[in-house]
Design an enzyme around this catalytic site. Sequence first.
Site, short mmCIF file in Angstrom:
data_model
loop_
_atom_site.label_atom_id
_atom_site.label_comp_id
_atom_site.label_asym_id
_atom_site.label_seq_id
_atom_site.Cartn_x
_atom_site.Cartn_y
_atom_site.Cartn_z
N ARG B 256 0.86 -1.19 0.00
CA ARG B 256 0.00 0.00 0.00
C ARG B 256 0.90 1.23 0.00
O ARG B 256 1.44 1.61 1.03
CB ARG B 256 -0.89 -0.04 1.25
CG ARG B 256 -2.06 0.95 1.22
CD ARG B 256 -2.67 1.10 2.61
NE ARG B 256 -1.84 1.95 3.42
CZ ARG B 256 -1.70 1.83 4.74
NH1 ARG B 256 -2.33 0.90 5.40
NH2 ARG B 256 -0.92 2.66 5.42
N HIS B 260 -3.54 4.66 4.64
CA HIS B 260 -4.67 3.73 4.69
C HIS B 260 -5.91 4.37 4.07
O HIS B 260 -6.56 3.80 3.19
CB HIS B 260 -4.95 3.34 6.15
CG HIS B 260 -6.29 2.72 6.37
ND1 HIS B 260 -6.64 1.51 5.83
CD2 HIS B 260 -7.39 3.16 7.04
CE1 HIS B 260 -7.89 1.23 6.17
NE2 HIS B 260 -8.36 2.20 6.89
N TYR B 269 3.95 5.60 11.26
CA TYR B 269 4.30 4.21 11.59
C TYR B 269 5.21 3.54 10.57
O TYR B 269 5.56 2.38 10.74
CB TYR B 269 3.04 3.37 11.81
CG TYR B 269 1.97 3.51 10.73
CD1 TYR B 269 2.08 2.79 9.54
CD2 TYR B 269 0.87 4.35 10.90
CE1 TYR B 269 1.12 2.91 8.55
CE2 TYR B 269 -0.10 4.48 9.92
CZ TYR B 269 0.02 3.76 8.75
OH TYR B 269 -0.92 3.87 7.77
#
Lengths: 326, 354
Positions: B256, B260, B269
């Site tokens: 990805r 998100h 993160y």
Amino acid sequence: MNEITLIEAVNRALAYELAHDDSMVVMGEDVGVNGGVFRATDGLQARFGRERVFDTPLAETVIAGMSVGMAAQGLRPVAEIQFMGFIYSTIDQILNHASRLRNRTRGRLSCPMVLRAPFGGGIHAPEHHSESTEALFAHIPGLRVVIPSSPSRAYGLLLAAIRDPDPVVFLEPKRIYRLNKQAVEDNGEALPLDSCFVLRPGADLTVVSWGAMIHECQQAAELAAEAGVDIELIDLATIKPLDMETILESVGRTGRCVIVHEAARNCGVGAEIAARLAEEGLMSLMAPVRRVTGYDTVMPLFRLEEHYMPSTARILQAVNETMEYV
Amino acid sequence: MAQIAHFDIHYDRFLNEAGEVEQPLPEFAKDTQTLLSLYKNMVYTRVYDQRAIALQRTGQMGTYASILGQEAIGAGVGHAMQRQDILAPSYREGGVQFFRGVKPSELFLYWGGDERGMNFNESRQDFPVAIPIASQACHAVGAAYAMRLRKQPAVVVCMLGDGGTSKGDFYESMNVAGSMQLPVIFVVSNNQWAISVRRTDQSSCDTLAQKAIAGGMPGQQIDGNDVIAVRHYVSSALERARTGDGPSLIEAMTYRLGDHTTADDAKRYRSQEEVDLQHKKEPVGRLRNYLIANNLWNDDKEQALIAKCEEQIETEVEIYLATEVQPAKSMFDHLYATLPKSLQWQRAQLPGEE
């Protein structure tokens, strides 16, 4: 006269509709060869085959979710959850999908499924087998929650639930599965959903209840009649959506109302009925609406369950106090 | 101690990260039109994706989940599916949906807060996206049961992410699919991140493909950024299911590249170095390199394609933005097939004409 029990009426309704609707399937844990732990599906697999009456793996989430998928593709799944105590993992599928698929897709897909489950206490069952948590489901938009209280209503309401174009949670009061028998003609005639049934007309006080508690309410009504109190008894039958029209009309005449349910008191369906009476029927009330319910405790194991469940005596006491209120 | 069962998980791809052929290509990949069709879908999806993010950033759309980096899975799955098949998608599958005939304007409408975006004009038996993770796996097996019962030659495709394989819904559905040998396939887009939780923190399984074994079906891993591998192995899985040989699972390895959703900040993160490394493996450039190396593509065609996609997407944006808000009362319109009498007074409280 061919008299049958409530559980036999469930079986008869399932068989009738399986015979008349090719798109209907019956599924769940042990519903096949075993015919269900209460025998609701007894003989159905032998008669209709393993494709249309089948055992699922022991997994409630997928029983409900699979039903959603089947219903969306045009089948009419009638799934059994073995006991209501095991229904909670289906709530994701019921709340997030079954009850809103029609709305989400603006009518493109729909979810004509029935989730059947035995519920309620009074049969000295093990832990997690005796709760009455219909109010959890009554809160869900887009869903119907239906509870029969007699063999004839089990037959007619289950047929209506299966034929309904939207999802129905059909809760069967297992305490009265075999309590008494009634003549039920196997004529395929459904009863109306979304409507109360007035079981006993009366002039002095309205008792509203549903499921197994109807039995205690009838006893209370007979005892009250001996004391000169004429009770009108209403069987709610469809818990959601609520037919307040019938209740308001009744209370409009009697001016007094007692609501009886086995489920815990807090936020129970009785609370909604009482609130609606306060909102729309206050001027006709001659006494506060009273509720006779289970306690806001964990359903006790069966040594204490008779103390938890509303008894005829508790109902009569509430009736008398409501009648005496001036 | 005797070994009583033995399982293997295989990995495969045809194009490496530079777009070079690693092994003989499957037959379909020798057809230029097929390759271009796959490529165009990927570019179209990327242009759609960029425009969707721009709409959100400019306050013209709600939260949106980007597809960036995962276009090969959408193209490969969408191209492999037949019209009568049924899709049960997660929310990052626009590319598949475009092959199914779903319009970008419909997806914009959905992410723009309007249920009508789920009322597709085409592929009307496909499920809308499932936001509750892996819940669609249950629908997929139910739909597959319906297909088999009615003897329809359709296969159901359940798409989910790596995070979804941690859910009970996934395990329960795999178990049902295997035990009943249903015509369904599971495609796991393993993009390495379940929002902020790494794949390796999600499960200690060496592969997610091996989860298929417990469901009683074969599982395999493929390079999900190689559209030829996706198209090839999804076709095989569909064919297998269609001919009654049962379900299977494909773990498509991807990454990805974006956040998100537009409400997420992946910098919290993961490092930029990690993302930069993954950009070198992304699927659109990989197929483009292959096409150019084989004289099937060039810069002029690339510019023309992008311009055409942008024009088409802009038309879809206009359709979306010109779609009037539904009347307030419409929230009652599809609650039930027929609105119960007892709810009509609530509907009447909302503004608008009858």
